[in-house]
Design an enzyme around this catalytic site. Structure first.
Site, PDB file in Angstrom:
ATOM      1  N   ASP A 293       0.874  -1.173   0.000  1.00  0.00           N
ATOM      2  CA  ASP A 293       0.000   0.000   0.000  1.00  0.00           C
ATOM      3  C   ASP A 293       0.907   1.217   0.000  1.00  0.00           C
ATOM      4  O   ASP A 293       1.492   1.578   1.018  1.00  0.00           O
ATOM      5  CB  ASP A 293      -0.896  -0.010   1.240  1.00  0.00           C
ATOM      6  N   GLY A 359      -7.392   4.911  -8.873  1.00  0.00           N
ATOM      7  CA  GLY A 359      -7.588   5.931  -9.892  1.00  0.00           C
ATOM      8  C   GLY A 359      -8.040   5.398 -11.238  1.00  0.00           C
ATOM      9  O   GLY A 359      -7.996   6.124 -12.226  1.00  0.00           O
ATOM     10  N   ASP A 430     -14.349  -3.790  -0.470  1.00  0.00           N
ATOM     11  CA  ASP A 430     -14.021  -3.328   0.885  1.00  0.00           C
ATOM     12  C   ASP A 430     -15.282  -3.301   1.745  1.00  0.00           C
ATOM     13  O   ASP A 430     -15.898  -2.249   1.935  1.00  0.00           O
ATOM     14  CB  ASP A 430     -13.413  -1.916   0.838  1.00  0.00           C
ATOM     15  N   ASN A 495     -11.347  -7.817   0.737  1.00  0.00           N
ATOM     16  CA  ASN A 495     -10.858  -7.254   1.988  1.00  0.00           C
ATOM     17  C   ASN A 495     -11.933  -7.337   3.064  1.00  0.00           C
ATOM     18  O   ASN A 495     -13.076  -7.714   2.801  1.00  0.00           O
ATOM     19  CB  ASN A 495     -10.455  -5.791   1.773  1.00  0.00           C
TER      20      ASN A 495
END
Length: 575
Positions: A293, A359, A430, A495
């Site tokens: 990350d 992005g 997520d 996740n």
């Protein structure tokens, strides 16, 4: 979150504005690349490269025996192949015209993407005819992945589509009805024929595959086959006839084993016959993935960080971004340690797959110029990514699809998978747990928990979030996973906000729910704190891979220790 196009410098994370310095000619709007467009790309590359890379005088031109001709038709990540070729001491001449193919001393064709767009480019540029003539003369040739498939008569991918017709057979999609996950992603074993030549050093070791389509052996093509692989059925993993070779796997992403394949192709007379190196490979291995990350700290430096439930700042007076090391150095170390994939930015000497996220969406820059998600993804691929990971944009696309039941073809998932194949598209989910008294309290899929909630709740649903977990959305992880698979995603990175950074193990309930619901591979993420957590998730769920970050960065549990533990526990991994 990838290296800026044609540059060795790293960009600001998740900031699409960094692409505004790239000329419009270097952002392809489609894969129908003309010779002029390819030339424009090369010019853009030279303009943004360090001056020292441009200093080539006549007296220093390399001899022809150290030059490899590379057919890069403008799709996907061929940078990995370039890095591998240079790593082996060769220089590269790019194909500009069909004549460059015919005049090549040795030719590598790293086909990436979907069958139809690739054939369209080859036919429109005259490359198809030149390729056939070159190969029919038994000139040194190596096709990689799609570079193998295009040699066959046709493909059913977005078709039927006619291929080069050099090898009898039709390239068809894997059958997912027999319980095997499609795409075929990961490290698998080969059954190698005696006269394989460039495969002589593989032995019983794994090589890396990532594809949804394959060619099957037949009486008509059996003389071409140099190896096969079994994944649901037996398919052709490599071919050889004389000086002509092609492989379905990716040697440039198969570590030292893959480099041996490239080395033996490039230097065929430099290696005496060698007994295959012993190994343990027998089937598709479970993958252990290191996640980087990468974010800018308050000084503007790119650092590898790790969040606790997505909070990446230290609990100190300074409240600085947690710094666990430099991206390229850590990526290189994980390659040496045996990581099966690396997520994020990496170096030129890391020969395992790279997935990049952040992005990837439609956006308009500060000058008012519009870029589609396909254009953004194209630059990420050109800059070194093998797969791209879509997060928030996938959530919005799934929400709309579940309401309208219409595939518009305009979502980032659909656009990118159509051109590059669904194996190139990863959707990152997520979710957070929302506890329930009864499963009927919500319209989304709810499950009974193995461990009750803080107030004794027996049920929960998993609410998807966007914007780094800061905003909850009206869609569950189960519904999202099913929707993105239908839209064209090839893999799910799953996740769990509740488990992130806690080191108490993966959310088995969540991972089992999603991995049972879809037929595409699922990567388990969030919560790993010990080697035992990896074996638990592989034994209790259908996850194809498991990912960790903090325990690897802080060297609490080395990658090698995890893999050794898995092997001793009866779980096949690449050693």
């Amino acid at each position: 979150m990838a290296a800026a196009a044609f540059s060795s410098s790293a960009p600001s994370p998740t900031s699409p504005s960094r692409l505004t310095n790239v000329s419009s000619s270097s952002l392809p709007s489609s894969l129908s690349l003309s010779r002029d467009f390819h030339k424009a790309q090369l010019q853009a590359q030279f303009k943004s490269s360090p001056r020292r890379n441009l200093c080539v005088c006549a007296s220093s031109l390399p001899p022809s025996d150290s030059v490899v001709t590379l057919l890069d038709y403008g799709a996907g990540n061929v940078r990995s192949v370039r890095n591998a070729i240079r790593h082996l001491g060769f220089q590269i001449k790019d194909v500009q015209t069909p004549a460059d193919i015919l005049n090549a001393d040795r030719l590598i064709f790293p086909g990436v993407g979907a069958f139809a767009p690739a054939m369209d480019v080859l036919n429109k540029t005259g490359m198809a005819e030149a390729l056939c003539a070159y190969i029919e003369k038994d000139r040194p040739f190596l096709g990689i992945c799609l570079g193998l498939q295009l040699l066959f008569e046709s493909s059913t991918e977005n078709g039927p589509v006619t291929g080069l017709g050099l090898i009898p057979g039709v390239v068809g999609k894997f059958d997912a009805t027999n319980g095997f996950r499609v795409p075929h992603i990961g490290w698998d074993a080969l059954q190698i024929a005696e006269d394989s030549e460039i495969l002589d050093e593989i032995g019983n070791r794994h090589v890396y595959f990532v594809h949804s389509y394959r060619a099957l052996p037949s009486e008509e093509n059996k003389e071409w086959i140099s190896s096969t692989c079994n994944y649901g059925d037996t398919f052709i993993s490599s071919v050889r006839r004389g000086n002509v070779h092609a492989v379905q796997f990716h040697p440039e992403k198969s570590g030292d084993v893959g480099l041996s394949v490239l080395r033996r192709f490039l230097l065929p007379k430099s290696f005496p016959p060698k007994k295959p190196t012993d190994g343990r490979a027998s089937k598709l291995a479970k993958r252990v993935i290191a996640c980087l990350d990468v974010r800018a700290n308050d000084k503007g430096d790119l650092v590898v960080t790790k969040g606790d439930q997505y909070d990446v700042r230290e609990n100190t007076e300074e409240n600085e971004v947690r710094n666990l090391g430099k991206p390229v150095e850590l990526a290189g170390q994980y390659y040496l340690d045996g990581a099966d994939e690396v997520l994020r930015n990496t170096s030129e000497n890391v020969f395992v797959p790279l997935t990049v996220g952040g992005g990837i969406r439609d956006f308009t820059d500060s000058t008012g110029k519009y870029y589609s998600s396909l254009e953004v993804a194209s630059e990420y691929f050109r800059s070194g990514a093998d797969k791209i990971s879509i997060g928030s944009d996938a959530v919005y696309a799934a929400e709309e699809y579940l309401i309208t039941k219409v595939k518009t073809g305009k979502t980032s998932i659909e656009q990118i998978s159509r051109v590059y194949g669904n194996q190139a598209v990863v959707v990152s989910i997520d979710p957070r747990r929302v506890y329930l008294s009864t499963p009927t309290d919500v319209e989304f899929k709810a499950i009974k928990l193995t461990n009750p909630g803080p107030n004794g709740e027996e049920y929960a649903w998993y609410q998807c979030t966007v914007s780094g977990g800061r905003e909850g959305r009206p869609i569950g992880a189960y519904e999202l996973a099913k929707a993105v698979e239908e839209l064209g995603a090839g893999e799910i990175l799953l996740n769990c906000i509740d488990c992130d950074g806690q080191g108490k193990g993966f959310d088995i309930d969540l991972i089992k729910l999603i991995s049972d619901a879809v037929s595409i591979p699922v990567i388990a993420s969030s919560g790993a704190g010990a080697a035992e957590h990896f074996s638990e998730v592989f034994k209790k769920t259908n996850a194809s891979a498991a990912l960790a970050a903090g325990i690897f960065h802080r060297k609490e549990v080395p990658v090698g220790s995890v893999k050794e533990h898995l092997w001793k526990d009866g779980i096949e991994v690449r050693i």
